[in-house]
Design a protein around this motif. Structure first.
Motif, PDB file in Angstrom:
ATOM      1  N   TYR A  34      -3.937  14.858 -15.991  1.00 36.05           N
ATOM      2  CA  TYR A  34      -4.525  15.934 -16.785  1.00 36.05           C
ATOM      3  C   TYR A  34      -5.727  15.432 -17.583  1.00 36.05           C
ATOM      4  O   TYR A  34      -6.665  16.186 -17.860  1.00 36.05           O
ATOM      5  N   GLN A  35      -5.721  14.141 -17.912  1.00 39.85           N
ATOM      6  CA  GLN A  35      -6.850  13.565 -18.647  1.00 39.85           C
ATOM      7  C   GLN A  35      -7.956  13.072 -17.727  1.00 39.85           C
ATOM      8  O   GLN A  35      -8.960  12.553 -18.192  1.00 39.85           O
ATOM      9  N   ASP A  36      -7.755  13.194 -16.415  1.00 41.58           N
ATOM     10  CA  ASP A  36      -8.705  12.718 -15.413  1.00 41.58           C
ATOM     11  C   ASP A  36      -8.818  11.200 -15.425  1.00 41.58           C
ATOM     12  O   ASP A  36      -9.890  10.640 -15.194  1.00 41.58           O
ATOM     13  N   ALA A  37      -7.712  10.526 -15.693  1.00 40.47           N
ATOM     14  CA  ALA A  37      -7.688   9.073 -15.562  1.00 40.47           C
ATOM     15  C   ALA A  37      -7.765   8.711 -14.086  1.00 40.47           C
ATOM     16  O   ALA A  37      -7.278   9.441 -13.228  1.00 40.47           O
ATOM     17  N   ARG A  38      -8.345   7.548 -13.781  1.00 37.99           N
ATOM     18  CA  ARG A  38      -8.596   7.152 -12.400  1.00 37.99           C
ATOM     19  C   ARG A  38      -7.819   5.875 -12.060  1.00 37.99           C
ATOM     20  O   ARG A  38      -7.993   4.840 -12.718  1.00 37.99           O
ATOM     21  N   PHE A  39      -6.991   5.937 -11.005  1.00 40.37           N
ATOM     22  CA  PHE A  39      -6.185   4.783 -10.614  1.00 40.37           C
ATOM     23  C   PHE A  39      -5.659   4.996  -9.203  1.00 40.37           C
ATOM     24  O   PHE A  39      -5.714   6.103  -8.650  1.00 40.37           O
ATOM     25  N   ARG A  43      -9.700   1.561   0.656  1.00 40.47           N
ATOM     26  CA  ARG A  43     -11.147   1.512   0.438  1.00 40.47           C
ATOM     27  C   ARG A  43     -11.651   2.857  -0.084  1.00 40.47           C
ATOM     28  O   ARG A  43     -12.437   2.928  -1.028  1.00 40.47           O
ATOM     29  N   TRP A  44     -11.180   3.934   0.538  1.00 40.13           N
ATOM     30  CA  TRP A  44     -11.560   5.279   0.082  1.00 40.13           C
ATOM     31  C   TRP A  44     -11.136   5.489  -1.372  1.00 40.13           C
ATOM     32  O   TRP A  44     -11.898   6.040  -2.174  1.00 40.13           O
ATOM     33  N   ALA A  45      -9.925   5.049  -1.717  1.00 41.10           N
ATOM     34  CA  ALA A  45      -9.402   5.262  -3.071  1.00 41.10           C
ATOM     35  C   ALA A  45     -10.262   4.549  -4.113  1.00 41.10           C
ATOM     36  O   ALA A  45     -10.541   5.099  -5.188  1.00 41.10           O
ATOM     37  N   PHE A  46     -10.685   3.319  -3.826  1.00 44.20           N
ATOM     38  CA  PHE A  46     -11.515   2.580  -4.781  1.00 44.20           C
ATOM     39  C   PHE A  46     -12.862   3.265  -4.995  1.00 44.20           C
ATOM     40  O   PHE A  46     -13.435   3.177  -6.085  1.00 44.20           O
ATOM     41  N   GLU A  47     -13.375   3.925  -3.991  1.00 43.43           N
ATOM     42  CA  GLU A  47     -14.609   4.689  -4.162  1.00 43.43           C
ATOM     43  C   GLU A  47     -14.340   6.019  -4.859  1.00 43.43           C
ATOM     44  O   GLU A  47     -15.085   6.425  -5.752  1.00 43.43           O
ATOM     45  N   HIS A  48     -13.277   6.687  -4.441  1.00 43.71           N
ATOM     46  CA  HIS A  48     -12.942   8.011  -4.965  1.00 43.71           C
ATOM     47  C   HIS A  48     -12.697   7.970  -6.468  1.00 43.71           C
ATOM     48  O   HIS A  48     -13.126   8.881  -7.196  1.00 43.71           O
ATOM     49  N   MET A  49     -12.039   6.930  -6.942  1.00 43.90           N
ATOM     50  CA  MET A  49     -11.717   6.879  -8.370  1.00 43.90           C
ATOM     51  C   MET A  49     -12.954   6.617  -9.235  1.00 43.90           C
ATOM     52  O   MET A  49     -12.891   6.735 -10.454  1.00 43.90           O
TER      53      MET A  49
END
Length: 776
Positions: free
Chosen positions: A544-549, A598-604
């Motif tokens: 909800y806070q838009d934290a990225r992980f 790899r996608w996740a590290f870019e997406h976050m």
């Protein structure tokens, strides 16, 4: 001749006078905002809007002291959820909130019911709403601040901020608060302030007496300094008079519910009780006789949390970065006709009561929203004061550049058989060897399951973060172990106790570091998949806070066979699909893991990105001999691909997610003896397929994937999780679905038995295929 006041004293007196005017204005604006939403704004649905006038009133002094005097530019704060209106009032005075959004409080486009980092436009540091989480978040934010500071990721001249939380005393009933405090003790966190709004009332009742003693003991046990602000200056002066000690003892011994009731009833009620209990004391009679009813009520409710001088004194007394807990005694509903009543939590002032308050506040009709209306100081002085406070110089959101991600993540040696969890561990181990800048910004965390979730190689090479250097004792004593557990200031792993709430709060704070502290981190958290549910509230809070992980949940499903039903997840794929801000994948093969990571590290790191969730398995399966070309990579990330293409007009296909792909392949092999045209679809992300289908319908990627199948063809879906995860595929092009999956608790068994019992094995898939063919 009267001795003139010193300039310093005059300046402090003016400061207190201005702060008192702000405090009064905040109380009015918060009360009016709620009143306007409930009594004046048209209500089409006739529902009560609410807004907690009493809860706002109890923190008026605390809020004023912090925002308008104490907080420095680097400080961050979590405001208790029920104080949202008074928080918005403060931001309105500071020019960070608009009148229009106040007028639309709790309606579309207006100020939010609870402070929201993503929905409010006022620079909220930490969202609050689910009680207890805001306080714990401030603690983990302090840990993140320590981490980026000790890793030299922020400029040396950037001062450490204090991570502050205004906490309702009822929030201390939440167990996650104490889990967080214990973790803070382990990591020796600094620069944390919790200000307890100790009004001794919860939603339904008045809390038991002497709760503060337990609160103090909890905090002291984990190294916090406890500062109790119980009495205001008026009461302190009364205690210093003859008979004052007896008055103090009477108040200290007064039950909380009686104190609240007398507060609501007013001065005459106070007088009756004091005369009955202490009337024989001549000094007490003198105190009573020197106060009329209004003055007596004011004296008896002059608690520290409503005395500006006392609160400032407490805050200014801090001379260390050790964590502090301020127990500020308050009255719920202070300054309002609701004060003290046990039902005031969701109570609202009537229009008549609001009119009396408006007259007392000196706010003219029609000027209710005007910042200067009813001020007790000159408007120019008021505005000049607001312009110079330190809070006005804060950076709400740091701008932080994205880190480059290699085009291919190293995965080590490919093997003929592997589990997705094993491949994840290899990738993390290879990243630990890497000199890439990205690798230096990865920080991992886990609730005491680092080794069993395949983080051992990463931890061995990158070490555990700690303020104290500590060598691995087993290694130093030449005891063989594949994992080294060295602790250092430069460690890149945060090991937590077994508390999933702490994991997700830690990921939330690490995943906001780029905005809070100006240091980009790439957090990776691991846990057992079934225990996502234990921390689901905190996971929702983080998203909800838009934290990225990146969340890696493993092992999963009944494939964890011998571990039994307590460790076998069922509904987590649906959690992944339904959780906003969290994109879920469940790879079947190891090469898919590298692509998704790899996608996740870019997406976050993208402004419009988010977090990612990979559901992995410990069960090793045969790996396909193939190259991950650009087309296959694109299909994996879009949500699925045909492992075995169906022939056009095919009447049957199998769709599979995750580790049971082996069973699906075996079933397809048997099926091909009679139906060589049947296909096998690997779904890597039901969420991605579903979201695209909802958005684009017949033009969606899922519709294109299923296009080769004949109208009305049978589609057998299977995964080690709830069958609803894939059964919706039948709606894409009108195919008949035969869903297989797990919809009941498992038990201890080997894989073959548990798959047979749960109807996940090749025979069950073939049975479903046969039924699908018979029903055409």
């Amino acid at each position: 001749m009267t001795k003139p006041k010193t300039p310093a004293r005059t300046e402090e007196a003016e400061r207190l006078e201005t702060l008192a005017a702000i405090e009064k204005k905040l109380l009015w604006l918060a009360s009016w905002t709620i009143h306007h939403a409930n009594h004046l704004r048209p209500a089409r649905d006739r529902l009560k809007v609410g807004g907690h006038q009493a809860s706002c009133a109890s923190v008026a002094t605390i809020m004023t002291a912090l925002f308008f005097e104490i907080m420095r530019p680097g400080d961050r704060i979590a405001v208790k959820p029920h104080a949202s209106p008074i928080y918005h009032a403060a931001m309105y005075l500071l020019g960070r909130q608009t009148r229009e959004r106040l007028e639309r409080f709790r309606s579309l486009g207006g100020a939010q019911s609870y402070p929201s980092r993503t929905k409010d436009a006022t620079g909220v540091d930490f969202s609050t709403g689910s009680v207890g989480l805001g306080a714990a978040m401030s603690l983990f934010a302090s840990l993140t601040q320590d981490y980026v500071r000790l890793h030299d990721m922020v400029p040396a001249e950037q001062p450490d901020g204090r991570m502050i939380a205004i906490v309702g005393d009822a929030e201390l009933d939440e167990g996650n608060v104490y889990e967080a405090m214990l973790e803070g003790w382990k990591y020796d966190v600094r620069n944390v302030w919790w200000v307890i709004d100790y009004n001794r009332q919860s939603l339904d009742r008045v809390v038991p007496e002497q709760l503060f003693e337990k609160i103090e003991s909890f905090f002291s046990a984990v190294g916090w300094r406890v500062v109790t602000v119980k009495y205001g200056k008026k009461l302190q002066r009364a205690f210093a008079r003859a008979g004052g000690e007896a008055l103090r003892e009477w108040i200290d011994a007064c039950p909380n519910d009686l104190y609240a009731a007398l507060t609501f009833k007013g001065g005459q009620a106070w007088r009756v009780h004091l005369e009955s209990d202490l009337g024989r004391n001549a000094a007490i009679r003198e105190i009573l006789e020197s106060h009329d009813d209004a003055a007596l009520a004011s004296l008896m409710t002059n608690l520290g949390g409503h005395d500006m001088e006392a609160m400032l004194e407490a805050f200014r007394s801090v001379d260390t970065d050790l964590p502090h807990c301020f127990i500020a005694y308050t009255v719920k509903g202070w300054g309002l006709p609701l004060a003290g009543h046990k039902d005031n939590h969701s109570g609202l002032m009537t229009p008549e009561q609001m009119g009396v308050l408006q007259e007392a506040m000196g706010v003219p009709a029609g000027a209710e929203w005007e910042p200067h209306a009813g001020l007790d100081v000159e408007p120019a002085r008021f505005d000049a004061f607001l312009a110079q406070i330190p809070y006005q110089r804060r950076v709400e959101r740091h701008e932080t550049a994205a880190l480059p991600v290699p085009s291919v993540l190293p995965a080590g040696r490919r093997t003929a058989s592997a589990s997705t969890q094993e491949v994840f561990g290899r990738i993390m181990g290879e990243l630990a060897r890497s000199e890439e800048e990205m690798a230096s910004r990865i920080v991992t965390t886990s609730p005491d399951v680092s080794v069993s979730t395949s983080l051992g190689g990463w931890v061995t090479r990158r070490h555990v973060f700690s303020r104290k250097e500590h060598e691995d004792v087993f290694r130093a004593n030449q005891v063989p172990s594949p994992t080294q557990w060295r602790q250092s200031l430069k460690g890149q792993h945060l090991e937590l106790g077994i508390a999933e709430n702490n994991l997700f709060l830690n990921l939330a704070s690490l995943g906001l570091s780029h905005e809070l502290f100006g240091a980009r981190l790439l957090p990776v958290g691991t846990l057992y998949d079934p225990f996502i549910a234990r921390g689901l509230d905190a996971l929702t809070y983080a998203c909800y806070q838009d934290a990225r992980f990146l969340l890696v949940a493993t092992p999963s499903g009944v494939s964890l066979a011998p571990e039994g039903g307590a460790h076998q997840s069922i509904g987590t794929p649906l959690i992944g699909m339904s959780q906003p801000g969290l994109t879920s994948y469940e790879p079947a093969f190891g090469d898919e893991v590298a692509v998704i990571m790899r996608w996740a590290f870019e997406h976050m790191q993208k402004p419009d990105g988010g977090s990612a969730y990979m559901r992995l398995s410990t069960r090793a399966i045969e790996q396909p001999e193939r190259e991950m070309d650009a087309d296959l990579e694109r299909r994996v990330l879009r949500g699925g691909y045909w492992l075995h293409e169906p022939q056009p007009g095919c009447a049957l296909a199998i769709a599979v997610t995750g580790v049971v792909v082996s069973e699906a392949q075996a079933a397809l092999g048997a099926l091909h003896e009679d139906m060589p045209e049947a296909g096998l679809l690997v779904v890597t992300s039901a969420e991605q397929l579903h979201a695209d289908w909802r958005a684009r319908g017949s033009a969606s990627y899922a519709a294109g994937l299923l296009a080769p199948l004949a109208p009305g063809a049978g589609l057998v879906t299977v995964l080690d999780g709830h069958p609803a995860t894939l059964s919706w595929l039948g709606g894409v092009r009108g195919h008949r679905v035969w869903p297989l999956g797990v919809d009941r608790f498992g038990q201890s068994a080997d894989v073959q038995d548990i798959y047979r019992v749960m109807r996940l094995d090749a025979d069950a898939i073939l049975d479903a295929c046969a039924r699908a063919c018979l029903q055409r």
